[in-house]
Design an enzyme around this catalytic site. Sequence first.
Site, PDB file in Angstrom:
ATOM      1  N   TYR A  61       0.841  -1.206   0.000  1.00  0.00           N
ATOM      2  CA  TYR A  61       0.000   0.000   0.000  1.00  0.00           C
ATOM      3  C   TYR A  61       0.872   1.250   0.000  1.00  0.00           C
ATOM      4  O   TYR A  61       0.567   2.231  -0.684  1.00  0.00           O
ATOM      5  CB  TYR A  61      -0.933   0.031   1.220  1.00  0.00           C
ATOM      6  N   GLU A  90       1.656  14.113  -9.050  1.00  0.00           N
ATOM      7  CA  GLU A  90       2.172  15.379  -8.509  1.00  0.00           C
ATOM      8  C   GLU A  90       3.484  15.785  -9.152  1.00  0.00           C
ATOM      9  O   GLU A  90       4.501  15.108  -9.010  1.00  0.00           O
ATOM     10  CB  GLU A  90       2.368  15.247  -6.989  1.00  0.00           C
ATOM     11  N   GLU A 140       6.926  15.976   1.341  1.00  0.00           N
ATOM     12  CA  GLU A 140       6.124  16.250   0.143  1.00  0.00           C
ATOM     13  C   GLU A 140       4.982  15.228   0.040  1.00  0.00           C
ATOM     14  O   GLU A 140       3.865  15.584  -0.345  1.00  0.00           O
ATOM     15  CB  GLU A 140       7.048  16.188  -1.079  1.00  0.00           C
ATOM     16  N   GLU A 145      -3.430  17.441   1.086  1.00  0.00           N
ATOM     17  CA  GLU A 145      -4.240  18.059   0.018  1.00  0.00           C
ATOM     18  C   GLU A 145      -5.415  17.154  -0.349  1.00  0.00           C
ATOM     19  O   GLU A 145      -6.532  17.632  -0.529  1.00  0.00           O
ATOM     20  CB  GLU A 145      -3.378  18.294  -1.229  1.00  0.00           C
ATOM     21  N   GLU A 202     -15.787  22.344  -1.357  1.00  0.00           N
ATOM     22  CA  GLU A 202     -16.078  23.768  -1.554  1.00  0.00           C
ATOM     23  C   GLU A 202     -14.991  24.590  -0.877  1.00  0.00           C
ATOM     24  O   GLU A 202     -14.316  24.108   0.032  1.00  0.00           O
ATOM     25  CB  GLU A 202     -17.439  24.144  -0.932  1.00  0.00           C
ATOM     26  N   HIS A 234     -13.259  26.909   1.625  1.00  0.00           N
ATOM     27  CA  HIS A 234     -13.470  27.173   3.057  1.00  0.00           C
ATOM     28  C   HIS A 234     -12.172  27.743   3.613  1.00  0.00           C
ATOM     29  O   HIS A 234     -11.087  27.243   3.272  1.00  0.00           O
ATOM     30  CB  HIS A 234     -13.856  25.884   3.773  1.00  0.00           C
ATOM     31  N   LYS A 290      -4.189  23.614   3.803  1.00  0.00           N
ATOM     32  CA  LYS A 290      -3.327  23.399   2.639  1.00  0.00           C
ATOM     33  C   LYS A 290      -2.098  24.312   2.686  1.00  0.00           C
ATOM     34  O   LYS A 290      -0.982  23.888   2.398  1.00  0.00           O
ATOM     35  CB  LYS A 290      -4.103  23.678   1.347  1.00  0.00           C
ATOM     36  N   ASP A 291      -2.341  25.581   3.041  1.00  0.00           N
ATOM     37  CA  ASP A 291      -1.229  26.532   3.028  1.00  0.00           C
ATOM     38  C   ASP A 291      -0.216  26.231   4.138  1.00  0.00           C
ATOM     39  O   ASP A 291       0.992  26.405   3.950  1.00  0.00           O
ATOM     40  CB  ASP A 291      -1.755  27.970   3.143  1.00  0.00           C
TER      41      ASP A 291
HETATM   42  N1  LIG Z   1     -11.172  23.860  -0.503  1.00  0.00           N
HETATM   43  C1  LIG Z   1     -10.458  24.993  -0.460  1.00  0.00           C
HETATM   44  N2  LIG Z   1     -10.928  26.055   0.244  1.00  0.00           N
HETATM   45  C2  LIG Z   1     -10.226  27.204   0.292  1.00  0.00           C
HETATM   46  N3  LIG Z   1      -9.043  27.417  -0.292  1.00  0.00           N
HETATM   47  C3  LIG Z   1      -8.518  26.399  -1.007  1.00  0.00           C
HETATM   48  C4  LIG Z   1      -9.197  25.144  -1.133  1.00  0.00           C
HETATM   49  N4  LIG Z   1      -8.438  24.332  -1.918  1.00  0.00           N
HETATM   50  C5  LIG Z   1      -7.352  25.035  -2.243  1.00  0.00           C
HETATM   51  N5  LIG Z   1      -7.373  26.269  -1.704  1.00  0.00           N
HETATM   52  C6  LIG Z   1      -6.352  27.315  -1.801  1.00  0.00           C
HETATM   53  O1  LIG Z   1      -6.160  27.702  -3.146  1.00  0.00           O
HETATM   54  C7  LIG Z   1      -4.782  27.930  -3.388  1.00  0.00           C
HETATM   55  C8  LIG Z   1      -4.303  26.993  -4.473  1.00  0.00           C
HETATM   56  O2  LIG Z   1      -4.439  25.677  -3.958  1.00  0.00           O
HETATM   57  P1  LIG Z   1      -3.707  24.411  -4.575  1.00  0.00           P
HETATM   58  O3  LIG Z   1      -2.301  24.771  -4.896  1.00  0.00           O
HETATM   59  O4  LIG Z   1      -3.972  23.242  -3.720  1.00  0.00           O
HETATM   60  O5  LIG Z   1      -4.413  24.260  -5.918  1.00  0.00           O
HETATM   61  P2  LIG Z   1      -5.830  23.652  -6.177  1.00  0.00           P
HETATM   62  O6  LIG Z   1      -6.765  24.812  -6.365  1.00  0.00           O
HETATM   63  O7  LIG Z   1      -6.223  22.661  -5.122  1.00  0.00           O
HETATM   64  O8  LIG Z   1      -5.519  22.923  -7.537  1.00  0.00           O
HETATM   65  P3  LIG Z   1      -4.559  21.649  -7.771  1.00  0.00           P
HETATM   66  O9  LIG Z   1      -5.377  20.456  -7.361  1.00  0.00           O
HETATM   67  O10 LIG Z   1      -4.277  21.731  -9.239  1.00  0.00           O
HETATM   68  O11 LIG Z   1      -3.309  21.802  -6.957  1.00  0.00           O
HETATM   69  C9  LIG Z   1      -4.050  27.713  -2.072  1.00  0.00           C
HETATM   70  O12 LIG Z   1      -3.881  28.921  -1.378  1.00  0.00           O
HETATM   71  C10 LIG Z   1      -5.015  26.798  -1.328  1.00  0.00           C
HETATM   72  O13 LIG Z   1      -4.897  26.916   0.066  1.00  0.00           O
END
Ligand SMILES: Nc1ncnc2c1ncn2[C@@H]1O[C@H](COP(=O)(O)OP(=O)(O)OP(=O)(O)O)[C@@H](O)[C@H]1O
Length: 120
Positions: free
Chosen positions: A15, A27, A68, A75, A84, A86, A93-94
């Site tokens: 797994y 990725e 990573e 993510e 959605e 939020h 994520k950040d």
């Molecule tokens: N569900 C969410 N709600 C609020 N902000 C989000 C959400 N998903 C992603 N973000 C924000 O959007 C920005 C870009 O996110 P990210 O790099 O993960 O790309 P993504 O929009 O998820 O697309 P990908 O899947 O291609 O990476 C980041 O600042 C991240 O925190």
Amino acid sequence: MTHMKLSRFFRSFQYAAQGIYAAIQKEQNIRFHLLAAVVVVLSGWLTGLSKTEWLIVILLIGGMLAFELVNTAMERVVDLASPELHPLAKQAKDMAAGAVLVFAVASAIIGLLIFIPKWF
Ligand SMILES: Nc1ncnc2c1ncn2[C@@H]1O[C@H](COP(=O)(O)OP(=O)(O)OP(=O)(O)O)[C@@H](O)[C@H]1O
């Protein structure tokens, strides 16, 4: 170890390998880190590092790739829990991306401290 426990151990291993494979496939960041790891190992080999220096380099490469992978897993979980937008999803994520950045910057500084004196 009994036969059952041993097969469960190998299944977990399988797994984990599937997770690493999926991350590499999906990725771009992971592929970039793998390429960087190959470049660093080749540079280390050409430059000539001591055993201790190799230990540090391997630890940093392994830590970076592991970080990573954890970031990618984070993510996925966030996308699943909060498809959605939020503010908390954004923070999660950040912050995970911030953790990767902190380790990457520290690794780059340590790498330069190891390599630069050998080159100049
Ligand atoms: N569900 C969410 N709600 C609020 N902000 C989000 C959400 N998903 C992603 N973000 C924000 O959007 C920005 C870009 O996110 P990210 O790099 O993960 O790309 P993504 O929009 O998820 O697309 P990908 O899947 O291609 O990476 C980041 O600042 C991240 O925190």
